[in-house]
Design a protein around this motif. Structure first.
Motif, PDB file in Angstrom:
ATOM      1  N   GLN A 110      35.090 -28.535 -33.115  1.00 48.13           N
ATOM      2  CA  GLN A 110      34.718 -27.445 -32.103  1.00 48.13           C
ATOM      3  C   GLN A 110      33.278 -27.829 -31.317  1.00 48.13           C
ATOM      4  OE1 GLN A 110      37.695 -26.433 -31.153  1.00 48.13           O
ATOM      5  NE2 GLN A 110      36.771 -24.335 -30.823  1.00 48.13           N
ATOM      6  N   VAL A 111      32.319 -28.233 -32.072  1.00 50.49           N
ATOM      7  CA  VAL A 111      31.001 -28.838 -31.690  1.00 50.49           C
ATOM      8  C   VAL A 111      31.392 -30.008 -30.665  1.00 50.49           C
ATOM      9  CG1 VAL A 111      28.889 -29.573 -31.869  1.00 50.49           C
ATOM     10  CG2 VAL A 111      29.788 -27.610 -33.546  1.00 50.49           C
ATOM     11  N   GLN A 112      32.024 -30.847 -31.008  1.00 49.69           N
ATOM     12  CA  GLN A 112      32.175 -32.006 -30.288  1.00 49.69           C
ATOM     13  C   GLN A 112      32.938 -31.874 -29.016  1.00 49.69           C
ATOM     14  OE1 GLN A 112      34.019 -34.516 -33.374  1.00 49.69           O
ATOM     15  NE2 GLN A 112      32.089 -35.141 -34.141  1.00 49.69           N
ATOM     16  N   ARG A 113      34.115 -31.040 -28.999  1.00 52.03           N
ATOM     17  CA  ARG A 113      34.753 -30.722 -27.774  1.00 52.03           C
ATOM     18  C   ARG A 113      33.960 -30.029 -26.978  1.00 52.03           C
ATOM     19  NH1 ARG A 113      40.713 -28.659 -28.901  1.00 52.03           N
ATOM     20  NH2 ARG A 113      39.902 -26.841 -28.706  1.00 52.03           N
ATOM     21  N   THR A 114      33.145 -28.966 -27.408  1.00 50.75           N
ATOM     22  CA  THR A 114      32.160 -28.381 -26.330  1.00 50.75           C
ATOM     23  C   THR A 114      31.392 -29.356 -25.949  1.00 50.75           C
ATOM     24  OG1 THR A 114      32.598 -26.357 -27.767  1.00 50.75           O
ATOM     25  CG2 THR A 114      30.671 -26.408 -26.444  1.00 50.75           C
ATOM     26  N   ALA A 115      30.802 -30.421 -26.517  1.00 55.90           N
ATOM     27  CA  ALA A 115      29.873 -31.142 -26.011  1.00 55.90           C
ATOM     28  C   ALA A 115      30.370 -32.033 -24.825  1.00 55.90           C
ATOM     29  CB  ALA A 115      29.478 -32.214 -26.907  1.00 55.90           C
ATOM     30  N   GLN A 116      31.799 -32.552 -25.195  1.00 63.15           N
ATOM     31  CA  GLN A 116      32.545 -33.173 -24.123  1.00 63.15           C
ATOM     32  C   GLN A 116      32.759 -32.547 -22.845  1.00 63.15           C
ATOM     33  OE1 GLN A 116      33.197 -36.230 -23.954  1.00 63.15           O
ATOM     34  NE2 GLN A 116      34.649 -36.449 -22.103  1.00 63.15           N
ATOM     35  N   TYR A 117      33.224 -31.109 -23.047  1.00 64.61           N
ATOM     36  CA  TYR A 117      33.412 -30.169 -21.955  1.00 64.61           C
ATOM     37  C   TYR A 117      32.182 -29.969 -21.063  1.00 64.61           C
ATOM     38  CZ  TYR A 117      34.047 -25.870 -19.561  1.00 64.61           C
ATOM     39  OH  TYR A 117      33.974 -24.726 -18.441  1.00 64.61           O
ATOM     40  N   GLN A 158      38.941 -20.141 -19.742  1.00 64.15           N
ATOM     41  CA  GLN A 158      39.688 -20.989 -20.488  1.00 64.15           C
ATOM     42  C   GLN A 158      40.578 -21.982 -19.299  1.00 64.15           C
ATOM     43  OE1 GLN A 158      41.481 -17.781 -22.671  1.00 64.15           O
ATOM     44  NE2 GLN A 158      40.702 -18.147 -24.488  1.00 64.15           N
ATOM     45  N   ASP A 159      41.261 -21.217 -18.400  1.00 59.79           N
ATOM     46  CA  ASP A 159      41.910 -22.214 -17.624  1.00 59.79           C
ATOM     47  C   ASP A 159      40.918 -23.237 -16.862  1.00 59.79           C
ATOM     48  OD1 ASP A 159      44.463 -20.447 -17.930  1.00 59.79           O
ATOM     49  OD2 ASP A 159      44.079 -19.286 -15.998  1.00 59.79           O
ATOM     50  N   GLY A 160      39.903 -22.964 -16.641  1.00 62.51           N
ATOM     51  CA  GLY A 160      38.858 -23.948 -16.139  1.00 62.51           C
ATOM     52  C   GLY A 160      38.710 -25.084 -17.104  1.00 62.51           C
ATOM     53  N   THR A 161      38.500 -24.883 -18.386  1.00 58.22           N
ATOM     54  CA  THR A 161      38.187 -25.742 -19.316  1.00 58.22           C
ATOM     55  C   THR A 161      39.784 -26.754 -19.446  1.00 58.22           C
ATOM     56  OG1 THR A 161      36.914 -24.164 -20.813  1.00 58.22           O
ATOM     57  CG2 THR A 161      37.983 -26.105 -22.004  1.00 58.22           C
ATOM     58  N   ARG A 162      40.827 -25.896 -19.262  1.00 64.63           N
ATOM     59  CA  ARG A 162      41.997 -26.756 -19.494  1.00 64.63           C
ATOM     60  C   ARG A 162      42.124 -28.087 -18.228  1.00 64.63           C
ATOM     61  NH1 ARG A 162      45.982 -23.130 -18.226  1.00 64.63           N
ATOM     62  NH2 ARG A 162      45.814 -23.800 -16.310  1.00 64.63           N
ATOM     63  N   ASP A 163      41.801 -27.262 -17.050  1.00 67.55           N
ATOM     64  CA  ASP A 163      41.876 -28.195 -16.003  1.00 67.55           C
ATOM     65  C   ASP A 163      40.699 -29.319 -15.943  1.00 67.55           C
ATOM     66  OD1 ASP A 163      43.739 -26.596 -15.057  1.00 67.55           O
ATOM     67  OD2 ASP A 163      42.700 -25.595 -13.660  1.00 67.55           O
ATOM     68  N   ILE A 164      39.688 -29.087 -16.197  1.00 67.87           N
ATOM     69  CA  ILE A 164      38.555 -30.115 -16.423  1.00 67.87           C
ATOM     70  C   ILE A 164      38.795 -31.064 -17.675  1.00 67.87           C
ATOM     71  CG2 ILE A 164      36.012 -30.497 -17.147  1.00 67.87           C
ATOM     72  CD1 ILE A 164      35.698 -27.655 -15.451  1.00 67.87           C
ATOM     73  N   CYS A 165      39.177 -30.699 -18.798  1.00 68.85           N
ATOM     74  CA  CYS A 165      39.248 -31.805 -19.751  1.00 68.85           C
ATOM     75  C   CYS A 165      40.529 -31.828 -20.744  1.00 68.85           C
ATOM     76  CB  CYS A 165      37.989 -31.661 -20.558  1.00 68.85           C
ATOM     77  SG  CYS A 165      37.708 -30.096 -21.543  1.00 68.85           S
ATOM     78  N   GLY A 166      41.463 -30.777 -20.450  1.00 72.13           N
ATOM     79  CA  GLY A 166      42.782 -30.755 -20.824  1.00 72.13           C
ATOM     80  C   GLY A 166      42.726 -29.968 -22.290  1.00 72.13           C
ATOM     81  N   ILE A 167      41.788 -29.419 -22.715  1.00 68.48           N
ATOM     82  CA  ILE A 167      41.813 -28.587 -23.849  1.00 68.48           C
ATOM     83  C   ILE A 167      42.461 -27.190 -23.671  1.00 68.48           C
ATOM     84  CG2 ILE A 167      40.357 -27.195 -25.740  1.00 68.48           C
ATOM     85  CD1 ILE A 167      38.086 -29.360 -25.056  1.00 68.48           C
ATOM     86  N   THR A 168      43.576 -26.993 -24.436  1.00 69.94           N
ATOM     87  CA  THR A 168      44.317 -25.621 -24.247  1.00 69.94           C
ATOM     88  C   THR A 168      44.114 -24.785 -25.513  1.00 69.94           C
ATOM     89  OG1 THR A 168      46.231 -26.529 -25.211  1.00 69.94           O
ATOM     90  CG2 THR A 168      46.077 -27.004 -22.990  1.00 69.94           C
ATOM     91  N   HIS A 169      43.862 -25.183 -26.707  1.00 70.23           N
ATOM     92  CA  HIS A 169      43.811 -24.352 -27.715  1.00 70.23           C
ATOM     93  C   HIS A 169      42.438 -24.271 -28.230  1.00 70.23           C
ATOM     94  CE1 HIS A 169      48.154 -25.375 -27.635  1.00 70.23           C
ATOM     95  NE2 HIS A 169      48.103 -24.029 -28.079  1.00 70.23           N
ATOM     96  N   LYS A 170      41.942 -23.036 -28.748  1.00 72.53           N
ATOM     97  CA  LYS A 170      40.464 -22.848 -28.943  1.00 72.53           C
ATOM     98  C   LYS A 170      39.702 -23.458 -28.146  1.00 72.53           C
ATOM     99  CE  LYS A 170      40.472 -24.097 -33.349  1.00 72.53           C
ATOM    100  NZ  LYS A 170      40.407 -24.500 -34.717  1.00 72.53           N
ATOM    101  N   ALA A 171      39.910 -23.298 -26.835  1.00 68.04           N
ATOM    102  CA  ALA A 171      38.984 -23.953 -25.825  1.00 68.04           C
ATOM    103  C   ALA A 171      37.784 -23.441 -25.661  1.00 68.04           C
ATOM    104  CB  ALA A 171      39.837 -23.599 -24.245  1.00 68.04           C
ATOM    105  N   PRO A 172      36.641 -24.212 -25.646  1.00 64.96           N
ATOM    106  CA  PRO A 172      35.220 -23.944 -25.345  1.00 64.96           C
ATOM    107  C   PRO A 172      35.089 -23.256 -23.929  1.00 64.96           C
ATOM    108  CG  PRO A 172      35.310 -26.294 -25.271  1.00 64.96           C
ATOM    109  CD  PRO A 172      36.773 -25.799 -25.635  1.00 64.96           C
TER     110      PRO A 172
END
Length: 173
Positions: free
Chosen positions: A142-149, A65-79
């Motif tokens: 969630q599907v779109q955020r995961t695709a972006q990540y 989750q920390d890695g996701t935040r660092d890569i694309c800024g998603i903090t809640h319900k992070a893929p």
């Protein structure tokens, strides 16, 4: 053939399509694991199973989750990427701290449709489907955020692979 049985342990693999939260009459949470050809019930919460899968690949759910935040800024319900080399990208349906949180494998989704009421139906590539108590809009998000990540992380990995010869560490002599 679908096998339904209780198993004390299970490892999330590239064949895992979803880890669905279910609660018994006493409020205890377990997981219904959907794979391409089989189905299991595991006596751990979905988020615990995802955490164990992350640990198998040298991290933890929190670390991913920390890695996701660092890569694309998603903090809640992070893929998260359990293992990017095998394409294991999962996203939670609610906050992972919620006992009703399920995890869906991004690469197995064929489509998401509006279910009855505030539900969404996830139809997998093998035509199996699951109805979740999550709004259609939230599921699409969630599907779109995961695709972006996934796109951003895959590009980082490809960049490193292209420039690998420039970055090879020399052993100490």
């Amino acid at each position: 053939m679908i096998d339904n049985f209780y198993s004390p342990s299970y490892e999330v693999t590239p064949l895992t399509m979803a880890v669905i939260a279910q609660q018994d009459e006493n409020g205890n949470t377990s997981s219904r694991v959907l794979e391409e050809q089989e189905e299991y019930v595991i006596l751990h919460s979905p988020s615990k199973m995802i955490d164990n899968a992350c640990k198998f690949f040298g991290s933890s759910l929190r670390g991913r989750q920390d890695g996701t935040r660092d890569i694309c800024g998603i903090t809640h319900k992070a893929p998260i990427s359990i293992d990017p080399t095998s394409g294991m990208y999962f996203f939670p349906t609610t906050s992972p701290t919620n006992a009703k949180c399920s995890w869906i494998a991004h690469s197995h989704i064929d489509q998401v449709t509006q279910g009855p009421g505030r539900q969404a139906e996830v139809i997998f590539k093998n035509k199996k489907s699951v109805l979740l108590s999550v709004s259609f809009g939230s599921m699409l998000n969630q599907v779109q955020r995961t695709a972006q990540y996934r796109y951003l992380l895959d590009n980082r990995i490809k960049y490193l692979q292209r420039h690998n010869s420039d970055m090879v560490a020399e052993p100490f002599a």
